[in-house]
Design an enzyme around this catalytic site. Structure first.
Site, PDB file in Angstrom:
ATOM      1  N   ASP A  33      27.446  31.037  -3.784  1.00 64.22           N
ATOM      2  CA  ASP A  33      26.595  31.618  -2.752  1.00 64.22           C
ATOM      3  C   ASP A  33      26.279  33.067  -3.098  1.00 64.22           C
ATOM      4  OD1 ASP A  33      25.502  32.168  -0.014  1.00 64.22           O
ATOM      5  OD2 ASP A  33      26.413  30.234   0.419  1.00 64.22           O
ATOM      6  N   HIS A  58      25.367  35.743   3.798  1.00 63.70           N
ATOM      7  CA  HIS A  58      25.292  34.277   3.734  1.00 63.70           C
ATOM      8  C   HIS A  58      26.558  33.682   3.113  1.00 63.70           C
ATOM      9  CE1 HIS A  58      23.686  30.302   2.460  1.00 63.70           C
ATOM     10  NE2 HIS A  58      22.821  30.453   3.445  1.00 63.70           N
ATOM     11  N   SER A  60      22.603  25.362   5.592  1.00 66.74           N
ATOM     12  CA  SER A  60      23.600  26.198   4.904  1.00 66.74           C
ATOM     13  C   SER A  60      24.870  26.311   5.717  1.00 66.74           C
ATOM     14  CB  SER A  60      23.053  27.609   4.670  1.00 66.74           C
ATOM     15  OG  SER A  60      22.208  27.657   3.569  1.00 66.74           O
TER      16      SER A  60
END
Length: 1013
Positions: free
Chosen positions: A186, A279, A610
């Site tokens: 990520d 994220h 996600s």
């Protein structure tokens, strides 16, 4: 002449891809071959995948190098002497190939992929694609992250002590995922965040390190519950050093060469494993963050958060970097070459689970570079969870089509809500910005009616579009779309507004999102937009009330599939694998986000598939904590067969498998599934071989529908078709089959399965026949095996077609006919549309003329290439290119076709290639796009004098020879075989012709070849 695909050993998982598509056209000679470059992509930077097996699937077929592929139920040991010896061998082979072509690799792969990434010239790409050591040369791609507590909703345990659920049943939060490492690929991680809090690493011989990760100063080591060891390198980087590794955060590495090659300058992110976006920290903490972490956003306390597997260790592999604009993702970058490097390293380090919340749009293949890497990761025993994508609710938008990983859709959970009310109206929506229990009542105005002078798109509350004189003191109704949701409230605030009703627009994304707005905001579904606008625009300054809780008498139904969640069916290499596989929470998920070294920890509420994928990754870790040697297929099957239906907005059951897969994951049931659908490397290779994507020695191809998955999908159903499944019991019991599938007759044999205990296997067959389901549309349903205590459910989707017809047929003679047998999927009269016959034309090489042929052993430039420009005219039904050698045994020719911008601009839109070890190659393109095509024949090797022919044909609606079908229309009975005759006359002797027959209005076609020699 016959075509034979590349032969590989059983262990070879990087098979030669024979792309059987084509084009045809008029032509002119090309003096010098210039390799085309993609119109879109990252020009010059490529991933070179070599054919020899990577470490994870090497079978030991090279003299002096022992097998490294792990046994069933075991995980790859990348640090063993045999593994290190084979890695060194692959590195040497890669060096030799790169040196021979003058290439300088920037990253090399040996574990899940055998190859390297590098900047390549057009000539180097040409040479590498022609090399028999190379599987394929992929242009590097740029991808992007896809974005009551969810753990409580899933039944894992309460938020205060973790009691009353799955955590407690597996030994408590301190043991949930114990002995397991979750690798997160990520945007990096925030090492000082309390979600990743751990103790300082000690040396191995320190008594405090017993049972805990330890370090030697260069690596972090962790002895896992499956008996293998995790070993990951300690790296230095921007705001990152050895002190950032702990007993919780056992891995942190970063991969940036692909991003650098794409021109990313790293000025807006850390050149280290540290997360500059949030994220990666969010997904990592969702999967395996610590238990009971107090979360605060914008000064608002939101309770505690926990990872799904709080006792698992975390290893971060940063391959994505954030761009300068935090409101968009288009300037973020995840270079595919960096992603593949991260996968390779994660498996080499010894992770047990990988979370991959990265998307590249709707999948077009099951064998993209990351798909290949994940195949080998799964072969190494690693469970992989991937996001389905955020391009819903349209069909055929899902990403990640391969069957060896778990593709996850996003669902809703109970979340923070607010209420919008006015006379006769009260509806709840998403809100965390209206203070809980408080109300705000003020005059309202629609943003579209508050536009500044000359402003466009005011309804969207775009920057600079609102007139402060109209907005001041008002609650403004803004349409969703185009700009960031949080930006809309900022625009209203800047214009003097005091509140926002954010409404979704019908036909567009309809998720409800808990963004942190600068002024009180409630986000409503599109179903309420008409009523809200009718009220607000029905007068002047009409009052609206915003309340910081749901004050209606309606409870929002959950879990619903998020509007943004990408849908199936998959059209990548056929439709015989159903995706997504499963659904998990992905809307308004509260978790950790990024922070600098000296900054306070941050939290954020994000939505996306996600956010759904790490829930499934965490559940995989939870499963492995209890059953350390479980295979990836076992975990996936256990989740799928115990899932339950999501709901629609009205609370009714949502049984759409292309939205929810098998259903919503249920960890309260998945440890005791009753039966398992197991599959492994050999099954996946048989699937690939059946798809025509590869050919493996010792592997028999299977129909894609027969891959032993916990779902059933048949992409073409004209007559009765049977699929087979083998199940493995997890307990004693008798299971009885029941099917719910409207419009389709389904028979299960045997209909009862009995097991004396766990580990027993049984095989059953399911036969499908269309009864009343519409053709050229999907029919869906489910098969459930029920015992006294279990219900094992499998989703089903079949696609009834107009006809099951042969792909090819042939005939001979200037005057003649041939009979075509079909099985119709409809009843009544079936129209038959013919196109052609069109003669094949022989392409010639003016630089090396050969009488009656295209070329001989002397043809070609320095790279042995001969090329032509061809034009495909409008209305072409089919184009085919044939490359035929006179020496089938001693020669090897290759064929590549590109659709290029123009004869003078050889950048390409599409490419088709047939490059096997055989003498003959063929490329066929149904309904090709009108335009310019570049055809390149490569005389790779010859053993003596020979000739070869390069021919093509463009099939037009009107052709030669009075080509016709009879009878036409064809009387048909559904499911009953019938036949018709194709006839022609007056063709030119000594010529080959091409034609096509289309069945009704469907995409079903039969290609016809007539040889008059």
């Amino acid at each position: 002449m016959g075509r034979s695909p590349l032969r590989l050993t059983v262990g070879a998982t990087l098979a030669a891809l024979v792309i059987g598509t084509s084009a045809t056209a008029s032509f002119a000679g090309v003096e010098e071959v210039t390799h085309p470059t993609p119109v879109d992509g990252t020009p010059g930077h490529y991933i070179v995948v070599m054919k020899a097996d990577p470490l994870a699937t090497y079978e030991g077929d090279t003299k002096g190098l022992r097998r490294t592929k792990p046994d069933q139920g075991s995980q790859l040991d990348a640090q063993s002497p045999d593994s290190q010896k084979y890695i060194a061998h692959l590195e040497n082979e890669q060096r030799k190939l790169a040196k021979a072509e003058g290439v300088t690799p920037d990253t090399t792969y040996q574990v899940t992929l055998n190859g390297f990434s590098a900047d390549l010239s057009g000539e180097q790409v040409d040479a590498l694609r022609a090399s028999k050591d190379v599987l394929e040369v992929f242009p590097d791609e740029i991808r992007h992250p896809d974005a009551q507590s969810s753990t409580d909703f899933l039944g894992l345990g309460d938020d205060t002590a973790g009691a009353g659920g799955v955590w407690e049943a597996t030994g408590g939060v301190d043991r949930a995922g114990e002995g397991v490492v979750v690798g997160v690929i990520d945007t990096g991680i925030a090492p000082g965040h309390p979600s990743f809090a751990g103790d300082k690493l000690k040396k191995k011989n320190n008594k405090k390190s017993e049972g805990q990760p330890y370090t030697d100063g260069s690596y972090v080591y962790f002895d896992k519950s499956d008996g293998t060891q995790f070993r990951s390198k300690i790296v230095q980087g921007q705001d990152w050093d050895k002190h950032d590794y702990t007993t919780k955060l056992v891995g942190g590495q970063y991969f940036s060469t692909g991003a650098a090659a794409a021109g990313y300058d790293f000025s807006s992110d850390y050149l280290s494993p540290r997360d500059g976006d949030g994220h990666g920290s969010h997904t990592a903490s969702t999967a395996a963050g610590e238990f009971g972490v107090e979360a605060t956003v914008e000064g608002t306390g939101l309770g505690t958060i926990s990872g799904v597997a709080p006792a698992a260790k975390v290893a971060a592999y940063k391959a994505c970097f954030v761009g300068p604009d935090p409101l968009v993702s288009s300037d973020d970058i995840c270079a595919l070459s960096d992603l593949v490097a991260a996968i390779d390293q994660a498996v080499a380090d010894g992770v047990d689970v990988i979370n991959y919340s990265i998307g590249g749009g709707a999948a077009t293949s099951v064998l993209e570079p990351d798909d290949i890497a994940f195949l080998n990761a799964a072969a190494a025993g690693v469970f992989v969870s991937v996001s389905a994508g955020n391009s819903g609710p349209d069909p055929v938008t899902a990403d990640h089509a391969s069957p060896w990983y778990t593709t996850v859709a996003a669902s809703t959970i109970p979340t923070w809500e607010g209420t919008v009310s006015f006379d006769g109206f009260a509806q709840a929506g998403a809100s965390v910005s209206v203070p809980f229990g408080e109300t705000i009542t003020d005059p309202s105005i629609y943003a579209g009616d508050a536009a500044g002078a000359g402003a466009a798109d005011a309804a969207l509350c775009m920057p600079g579009t609102l007139d402060p004189a109209k907005v001041a003191g008002h609650i403004v109704v803004c349409d969703r779309g185009v700009n960031a949701r949080a930006e809309k409230s900022q625009v209203v605030a800047d214009a003097g507004g005091i509140g926002v009703v954010l409404v979704n627009v019908p036909g567009e994304a309809d998720s409800l999102d808990n963004d942190f707005h600068v002024i009180p905001t409630v986000h409503l579904a599109s179903a309420h937009r008409e009523a809200v606008l009718a009220y607000v625009q029905g007068g002047t300054d009409r009052p609206i009330t915003l309340t910081g809780e749901n004050t209606t008498d309606q409870t929002t139904p959950v879990p619903q599939i998020a509007g943004f969640s990408s849908r199936g069916p998959m059209q990548a290499d056929g439709s015989d694998v159903m995706k997504p596989d499963i659904a998990a929470p992905g809307v308004a998920i509260l978790a950790a986000t990024n922070s600098g070294r000296k900054d306070a920890p941050t939290f954020g509420i994000l939505s996306g598939t996600s956010m759904a994928a790490p829930h499934v990754a965490g559940l995989g870790a939870l499963y492995l904590g209890e059953r350390p040697n479980a295979s990836p297929a076992e975990i996936k099957s256990a989740m799928m067969t115990t899932a339950y239906d999501t709901v629609n907005a009205d609370g009714s059951a949502n049984r759409d498998p292309f939205a929810q897969g098998a259903g919503h994951v249920d960890p309260t049931r998945f440890f005791e599934p009753g039966m398992l659908y197991l599959n492994g490397v050999t099954d996946w290779l048989a699937f690939l071989e059946g798809k025509g994507l590869a050919d493996f020695d010792g592997v028999e191809p299977i129909d894609g529908s027969d891959l032993n998955l916990a779902s059933i999908s048949i992409g073409t159903l004209a007559s009765a078709q049977s699929v087979t499944r083998t199940v493995t019991s997890t307990e004693a019991g008798t299971f009885t089959a029941s099917v719910d599938m409207p419009g389709v007759d389904v028979t299960v044999e045997p209909s009862t399965l009995s097991f004396g205990g766990p580990g027993e296997t049984a095989t059953y067959t399911v036969t499908f026949a269309n009864d009343s389901a519409a053709v050229e549309q999907w029919a869906t349903g489910s098969l459930t095996w029920s015992s006294e205590s279990r219900a094992v459910r499998t989703p089903i989707a079949v696609f009834p077609v107009t006809a099951d017809a042969p792909a090819e047929t042939s005939g001979t003679g200037a005057d003649g006919s041939t009979v075509v047998e079909i099985i119709p999927g409809v009843a009544g009269e079936l129209p038959l549309t013919t196109a052609g016959l069109t003669p094949f034309e022989l392409l010639t090489d003016p630089d090396n003329p050969v009488d009656g042929h295209t070329g001989d052993e002397n043809s070609g430039d320095a790279n042995k290439d001969v090329a032509w420009i061809v034009e495909v005219p409008e209305g072409t039904a089919l184009s085919r290119f044939d490359l035929d050698s006179s020496d089938d045994e001693g020669s090897d020719l290759d064929l590549t076709v590109y659709r290029v911008v123009s004869a003078d601009d050889l950048r390409y839109y599409e490419m088709w290639q047939s490059a096997t070890v055989s003498a003959d190659e063929q490329v066929t393109i149904p309904t090709p796009a009108t335009g310019t095509y570049l055809v390149v024949a490569n005389v790779y090797s010859t053993s003596g004098p020979m000739t070869w022919d390069m021919t093509y044909a463009n099939v037009a609606a009107d052709g030669e020879g009075g080509f016709a079908a009879s009878p036409n229309p064809l009387p048909v009975v559904q499911g009953e075989q019938t036949a018709f005759e194709l006839s022609w006359s007056g063709l030119t002797a000594g010529t080959r012709y091409l034609g096509v027959v289309q069945y009704g209005d469907s995409a079903v076609r039969t290609i016809v070849t007539v040889d008059t020699e």
